[in-house]
Design a protein around this motif. Structure first.
Motif, PDB file in Angstrom:
ATOM      1  N   UNK A  49      -2.255  32.488   9.908  1.00  0.00           N
ATOM      2  CA  UNK A  49      -1.914  31.128   9.495  1.00  0.00           C
ATOM      3  C   UNK A  49      -2.283  30.114  10.563  1.00  0.00           C
ATOM      4  N   UNK A  50      -1.838  30.394  11.802  1.00  0.00           N
ATOM      5  CA  UNK A  50      -2.070  29.446  12.888  1.00  0.00           C
ATOM      6  C   UNK A  50      -3.552  29.238  13.152  1.00  0.00           C
ATOM      7  N   UNK A  51      -4.336  30.281  12.964  1.00  0.00           N
ATOM      8  CA  UNK A  51      -5.774  30.175  13.207  1.00  0.00           C
ATOM      9  C   UNK A  51      -6.581  29.754  11.990  1.00  0.00           C
ATOM     10  N   UNK A  52      -5.899  29.474  10.873  1.00  0.00           N
ATOM     11  CA  UNK A  52      -6.622  29.076   9.668  1.00  0.00           C
ATOM     12  C   UNK A  52      -7.589  30.134   9.183  1.00  0.00           C
ATOM     13  N   UNK A  53      -7.269  31.417   9.412  1.00  0.00           N
ATOM     14  CA  UNK A  53      -8.248  32.480   9.174  1.00  0.00           C
ATOM     15  C   UNK A  53      -8.602  32.646   7.710  1.00  0.00           C
ATOM     16  N   UNK A  54      -7.651  32.446   6.789  1.00  0.00           N
ATOM     17  CA  UNK A  54      -7.999  32.631   5.379  1.00  0.00           C
ATOM     18  C   UNK A  54      -8.930  31.516   4.917  1.00  0.00           C
ATOM     19  N   UNK A  93       2.611  21.612   8.360  1.00  0.00           N
ATOM     20  CA  UNK A  93       3.299  21.008   7.224  1.00  0.00           C
ATOM     21  C   UNK A  93       2.522  21.260   5.926  1.00  0.00           C
ATOM     22  N   UNK A  94       1.190  21.192   6.009  1.00  0.00           N
ATOM     23  CA  UNK A  94       0.376  21.476   4.823  1.00  0.00           C
ATOM     24  C   UNK A  94       0.558  22.925   4.393  1.00  0.00           C
ATOM     25  N   UNK A  95       0.574  23.834   5.369  1.00  0.00           N
ATOM     26  CA  UNK A  95       0.828  25.238   5.042  1.00  0.00           C
ATOM     27  C   UNK A  95       2.181  25.389   4.346  1.00  0.00           C
ATOM     28  N   UNK A 148       0.818  -1.213   0.000  1.00  0.00           N
ATOM     29  CA  UNK A 148       0.000   0.000   0.000  1.00  0.00           C
ATOM     30  C   UNK A 148       0.855   1.268   0.000  1.00  0.00           C
ATOM     31  N   UNK A 149       0.265   2.302  -0.577  1.00  0.00           N
ATOM     32  CA  UNK A 149       0.796   3.653  -0.467  1.00  0.00           C
ATOM     33  C   UNK A 149      -0.295   4.499   0.179  1.00  0.00           C
ATOM     34  N   UNK A 150       0.071   5.296   1.174  1.00  0.00           N
ATOM     35  CA  UNK A 150      -0.906   6.091   1.910  1.00  0.00           C
ATOM     36  C   UNK A 150      -0.854   7.554   1.478  1.00  0.00           C
ATOM     37  N   UNK A 151      -2.019   8.138   1.356  1.00  0.00           N
ATOM     38  CA  UNK A 151      -2.145   9.555   1.001  1.00  0.00           C
ATOM     39  C   UNK A 151      -3.080  10.222   2.004  1.00  0.00           C
ATOM     40  N   UNK A 152      -2.638  11.357   2.505  1.00  0.00           N
ATOM     41  CA  UNK A 152      -3.313  12.031   3.604  1.00  0.00           C
ATOM     42  C   UNK A 152      -4.516  12.848   3.153  1.00  0.00           C
ATOM     43  N   UNK A 153      -5.633  12.673   3.841  1.00  0.00           N
ATOM     44  CA  UNK A 153      -6.730  13.629   3.735  1.00  0.00           C
ATOM     45  C   UNK A 153      -6.233  14.950   4.325  1.00  0.00           C
ATOM     46  N   UNK A 154      -6.651  16.053   3.747  1.00  0.00           N
ATOM     47  CA  UNK A 154      -6.172  17.354   4.213  1.00  0.00           C
ATOM     48  C   UNK A 154      -6.311  17.493   5.725  1.00  0.00           C
ATOM     49  N   UNK A 155      -5.229  17.843   6.413  1.00  0.00           N
ATOM     50  CA  UNK A 155      -5.317  18.027   7.867  1.00  0.00           C
ATOM     51  C   UNK A 155      -6.233  19.187   8.258  1.00  0.00           C
ATOM     52  N   UNK A 156      -6.543  20.068   7.307  1.00  0.00           N
ATOM     53  CA  UNK A 156      -7.469  21.155   7.599  1.00  0.00           C
ATOM     54  C   UNK A 156      -8.867  20.628   7.928  1.00  0.00           C
ATOM     55  N   UNK A 157      -9.128  19.360   7.551  1.00  0.00           N
ATOM     56  CA  UNK A 157     -10.460  18.787   7.728  1.00  0.00           C
ATOM     57  C   UNK A 157     -10.530  17.843   8.915  1.00  0.00           C
ATOM     58  N   UNK A 174      -3.978  16.912  19.476  1.00  0.00           N
ATOM     59  CA  UNK A 174      -4.143  18.314  19.092  1.00  0.00           C
ATOM     60  C   UNK A 174      -2.866  18.869  18.470  1.00  0.00           C
ATOM     61  N   UNK A 175      -1.735  18.555  19.105  1.00  0.00           N
ATOM     62  CA  UNK A 175      -0.464  19.023  18.552  1.00  0.00           C
ATOM     63  C   UNK A 175      -0.164  18.365  17.204  1.00  0.00           C
ATOM     64  N   UNK A 176      -0.542  17.092  17.084  1.00  0.00           N
ATOM     65  CA  UNK A 176      -0.296  16.381  15.836  1.00  0.00           C
ATOM     66  C   UNK A 176      -1.092  16.962  14.687  1.00  0.00           C
ATOM     67  N   UNK A 177      -2.350  17.275  14.958  1.00  0.00           N
ATOM     68  CA  UNK A 177      -3.164  17.914  13.920  1.00  0.00           C
ATOM     69  C   UNK A 177      -2.525  19.241  13.507  1.00  0.00           C
ATOM     70  N   UNK A 178      -2.081  20.026  14.514  1.00  0.00           N
ATOM     71  CA  UNK A 178      -1.479  21.317  14.191  1.00  0.00           C
ATOM     72  C   UNK A 178      -0.171  21.145  13.429  1.00  0.00           C
ATOM     73  N   UNK A 179       0.605  20.127  13.795  1.00  0.00           N
ATOM     74  CA  UNK A 179       1.849  19.869  13.054  1.00  0.00           C
ATOM     75  C   UNK A 179       1.564  19.508  11.604  1.00  0.00           C
ATOM     76  N   UNK A 180       0.516  18.711  11.399  1.00  0.00           N
ATOM     77  CA  UNK A 180       0.137  18.371  10.030  1.00  0.00           C
ATOM     78  C   UNK A 180      -0.349  19.612   9.284  1.00  0.00           C
TER      79      UNK A 180
END
Length: 940
Positions: A393-398, A350-352, A106-115, A341-347
């Motif tokens: 950026x940190x707050x995902x405001x855009x 990284x997405x940013x 398998x190869x894994x592909x990430x769903x957007x961490x924004x979601x 929570x930190x992991x989601x923010x790290x992702x």
């Protein structure tokens, strides 16, 4: 055989690689690992792609190929690269997938961490990615957040293989395993082949020790637990795995060929250099598990790793470690919750980063097709701006802004006014309609098209008319947004009514000015062409408005509809701008495609640091809020010189309220640095090939003196469309920084109400109420409210002396506004422009020159609702001759007089420093010259 080979061959643990890159696959390095090391799978994430895309050139050709064909959104560019890499890796691993009967490969592909915190959006995204990759050996990565759990169950029930990420606690893992079994059971019940679905549950190892070790250091005891908790936690999770996948619920699925959801050890590179670099591999070796390693860890274990069946060693000791951890006062569930929570923010971070890298490369490859943007703000303001940008950026405001989240601003009704965000795409879908209309107008031989509007309905078309110019074979575009009778007469005299199309533009259909313009010109047209008068009119209005009903009743040629969710000042890229542009022969498809480049550049997935609109808005907002630089001064090259008249409405009406705001300064020629105070923020729109060398040098002088300046470079006039959208985003962002609602205009409404009262009363009585002047002579009368009259009463009487006392009230960081309710013509503008520059140069304050009533729907909001730093000199006049309006008792002279009085009344009610100077007798030009001379003398 190396220790790495032994993991699979001797201990049935699959080795997956936590890395993917295009060159790595293309050069055969991935295939070599499959052959040499028994590699069984690959995982990817935004951080991996950021390193590959942002720090190499191997993706540049692919990006260039897309952009050579046009343009694309940053998220689509990124996904195009990522999906292609995942497909290529999946094809390399296809043999592993087939020979293992779908257990590996398998190869894994990430769903957007924004979601990660949105179940429904996660499902939509996972399904889309699964379809786009179109490989059986794809695993979609979904985090084990509370919102992710139901998505994991549902995706499994749809037969989609899932890599569950961000697992840190045994209890959450057990919930994940249950969700998998429940989903698989449902899939089988619907007739699905459960043997075709696989899943892994990814336990993140090293991050647990990093956090727990830190907490143990803070406690200063239980030092013997350091470096042991992550492994102990994983061993106990494996015991849960054995129990869960051996019970009755699982056995029913197992009988149908289902594959157990394997535990996968992720984050297995050691963060603490005191620990062996193979620690999280050698201590977690067990049957039917997966260890996903970064390349460095894989190399280390191949070189000096020791393979043994370690996962089930000393399980009792693992239980003791966890018990002592609890005794130490550290709750593993709390640790896990924090790490998720930190992991989601790290992702997200990284997405940013990866989207920022793609955005940067897109901008570079677009080159001059995307208007440039350079900031020279000085260290202090740049630091404040950077802080604002990082906060966004940190707050995902855009992303929240594009999602219509009103809490980006004040949480009132902002979500109802964001239709402009997607209006360019809507316009592109209707290009054919605009083109058909344009050809119809052209074929019927119209020589002129006159926009009858006010504020947002007229200022955008005015910029388009001046910028694009008259086009051969097309009607000349003109704008009427003044109720001064002389100006109305001037417009009428300039056209042949029989060959003129009138575009009546009003969102609400109840605005006074467009209605009286329509009444007048429809009456005149009936005199000229009779019953065919309606064929000379089109309306641009919102559905259901009074204007729509009137247009239908009067047989207008066509009605174009605006979008109720777009305020007037954000409407230039909607029908309110496109209909006049089309009538004048502007290529609407090219106009919108240029704007679309900026829309994509400012999109929701473009991080703030790479987002031109956010960068500009953050700078404007930070400058005004924290540094007192609230006079945004717009400088434009010849060829785009009228852009500031549109931008000043957008900025002033959006930000000037609640005593806060930004005062736009438009039309001031660039002076030497010495004539400016420390309250200025400059924006320079420079048009390549049309730039003025003297202007360039003056701007450089401002930079050298430390004035903050944003320079925007346009390669050609047609790219001005981009700036409409950039400034709309920037103004919305600046409003958020200032903490106000940028989509209402309470003080404009106050002026409208006061004007309507005065005009309605005048229509009943036949005249406006009489006034008592503060002073008058043969040609000039002065008027003021009680407070201003008292402030100006001390000293010598007379026009010149009173104007001098009024201007003596100007303080540092104030601004002076000359507000002329007179015809906007070259002579009046020249005289008052000379006076304003004298004020600027002598007092070193910002100056505004506005003509009413158009500014009432523009800067008037900021003058009344913004900071109380304005000193206002209103100029009114008896018209040389009034102009009657069909169907009304009074003419345009009364309309403009009522507007001026209504404006002054609200200025006074807001406590503004204001003086009205009225030219008597009808010789307006002579009166204006006298007033200008008095102003110059006052500051000379």
């Amino acid at each position: 055989m190396s220790a790495l080979n032994a993991l699979f061959t001797d201990y049935e643990q699959a080795v997956w690689l936590d890395f993917v890159a295009r060159g790595f696959i293309a050069k055969g390095e991935l295939e070599a690992l499959v052959v040499k090391d028994d590699l069984r799978g690959v995982t990817s994430n935004p951080s991996i792609f950021e390193k590959a895309i942002g720090h190499s050139s191997e993706y540049d050709d692919s990006l260039k190929a897309v952009l050579d064909q046009g343009d694309a959104r940053v998220i689509d560019l990124y996904e195009g690269l990522a999906i292609a890499d995942v497909q290529a890796a999946a094809d390399v691993l296809r043999r592993v997938y087939e020979t293992s009967d779908g257990a590996d490969g398998y190869v894994s592909l990430e769903v957007s961490p924004y979601l990660a915190l949105d179940t429904e959006e996660t499902l939509i995204e996972a399904r889309r990615l699964h379809k786009a990759v179109a490989r059986d050996n794809l695993m979609v990565k979904v985090p084990a957040t509370p919102e992710g759990l139901p998505a994991i169950r549902q995706l499994t029930a749809e037969g989609i293989s899932v890599n569950v990420t961000l697992l840190f606690s045994k209890s959450t893992y057990e919930a994940v395993a249950k969700a998998f079994i429940d989903g698989l059971t449902e899939f089988g019940a619907k007739g699905g082949d459960v043997s075709k679905v696989a899943s892994v549950a990814s336990f993140f190892i090293s991050r647990i020790d990093v956090l727990v070790d830190k907490q143990l250091d803070e406690k200063g005891e239980f030092e013997d637990l350091k470096g042991k908790v992550a492994i102990a936690n994983a061993k106990l999770a494996y015991q849960s795995y054995k129990r869960i996948f051996s019970g009755p619920a699982w056995e029913a699925l197992d009988a149908k060929g289902a594959k157990a959801q394997r535990l996968l050890w992720a984050s297995t590179g050691t963060k603490n250099k005191a620990y062996p670099d193979t620690l999280y591999v050698s201590e977690l070796i067990g049957r039917n598990t997966v260890n996903t390693m970064p390349p460095a860890t894989m190399d280390a274990f191949r070189d000096h790793g020791q393979a043994r069946a370690s996962l089930e060693e000393n399980v009792g000791e693992a239980e003791a470690v966890m018990a002592r951890l609890a005794k130490a006062g550290i709750d593993i569930e709390a640790v896990a919750k924090q790490l998720v929570a930190e992991g989601v923010q790290l992702f997200v971070d990284a997405a940013d980063a990866v989207l920022g890298a793609v955005a940067s490369k897109r901008a570079a490859l677009l080159g001059a097709r995307l208007n440039g943007h350079a900031c020279k703000l000085g260290d202090v303001l740049q630091g404040a701006t950077d802080k604002t940008i990082e906060s966004w950026r940190a707050g995902g405001a855009i992303r929240r802004l594009w999602a219509h989240d009103k809490t980006v601003w004040t949480g009132t009704d902002e979500d109802k006014w964001l239709g402009w965000l997607r209006i360019v795409e809507d316009g592109l879908a209707k290009v054919g309609e605009y083109q058909a209309f344009a050809e119809e107008i052209r074929s019927e031989g119209f020589t002129d098209a006159v926009v009858l509007g006010m504020g947002g309905s007229s200022l955008g078309p005015e910029v388009i008319a001046a910028t694009y110019g008259e086009r051969e074979g097309w009607p000349r575009l003109r704008i009427l947004d003044s109720t001064d009778p002389d100006e109305v007469r001037t417009v009428e005299a300039a056209v042949n009514l029989e060959k003129t199309l009138f575009i009546v533009a009003s969102k609400s259909g109840s605005t006074l000015e467009p209605n009286v313009f329509r009444d007048y010109f429809l009456g005149r047209m009936k005199e000229v062409v009779g019953d065919r008068a309606g064929r000379h009119f089109v309306a641009v209005t919102d559905p259901g408005s009074a204007m729509e009903k009137a247009a239908q009743a009067d047989g207008f040629r066509k009605i174009f509809y605006g979008v109720p969710r777009i305020g007037g000042r954000y409407s230039v890229l909607s029908a309110f701008g496109l209909v006049p542009a089309a009538a004048a022969g502007v290529e609407i498809d090219e106009f919108l495609e240029s704007a679309h480049i900026m829309v994509r550049s400012c999109g929701p997935m473009v991080p703030p640091a790479n987002n031109p609109g956010v960068r500009l808005g953050a700078a404007i907002g930070s400058a005004a809020l924290e540094h007192g630089r609230d006079k945004v001064t717009i400088i434009c090259s010849p060829g785009v010189g009228t852009f500031g008249t549109w931008a000043e409405q957008l900025i002033a009406e959006s930000t000037g309220k609640e005593g806060k705001g930004v005062i736009p300064i438009e039309g001031e020629p660039v002076g030497v640095p010495a004539v400016y105070g420390r309250d200025r923020f400059f924006i320079y729109l420079r048009l390549d090939g049309r730039a003025d060398a003297q202007q360039d040098e003056a701007v450089k002088g401002l930079e050298s003196e430390g004035h903050p300046l944003v320079r925007i470079d346009l390669e050609k006039v047609e790219q001005l469309a981009q700036e409409f959208f950039r400034f709309e985003i920037a103004t919305a962002v600046a409003g958020a920084v200032l903490g106000i609602n940028p989509f209402d205009q309470p003080d404009v409404e106050a002026s409208k109400i006061e004007t309507k009262k005065l005009f309605s009363a005048a229509e009943e009585t036949g005249a406006l109420p009489a006034e008592t002047p503060l002073f008058e002579d043969d040609t000039i009368a002065l008027y003021a409210d009680t407070a201003n009259a008292e402030a100006l009463a001390q000293g010598e009487g007379g026009v010149e002396a009173t104007i001098a006392r009024h201007l003596a009230r100007v303080k540092e960081d104030d601004y002076v506004a000359l507000l002329g309710y007179i015809e906007r013509n070259a002579a009046h503008h020249a005289a008052l422009q000379d006076a304003r520059l004298a004020v600027r140069d002598a007092r070193k304050v910002a100056t505004c020159l506005e003509f009413g009533p158009r500014f009432l729907h523009s800067t008037g909001q900021a003058y009344k609702g913004g900071p109380s730093s304005g000193v206002f000199l209103q100029i009114t006049a008896d018209p040389s001759q009034d102009l009657p309006i069909p169907g009304r008792r009074l003419g345009f002279g009364t309309v403009i007089a009522a507007q001026a009085r209504g404006d002054f009344s609200v200025l006074a009610e807001r406590g503004r420093r204001a003086l009205r100077v009225h030219v008597k007798g009808g010789d307006v030009e002579a009166g204006v010259k006298r007033i200008a001379a008095a102003v110059k003398a006052a500051v000379g």
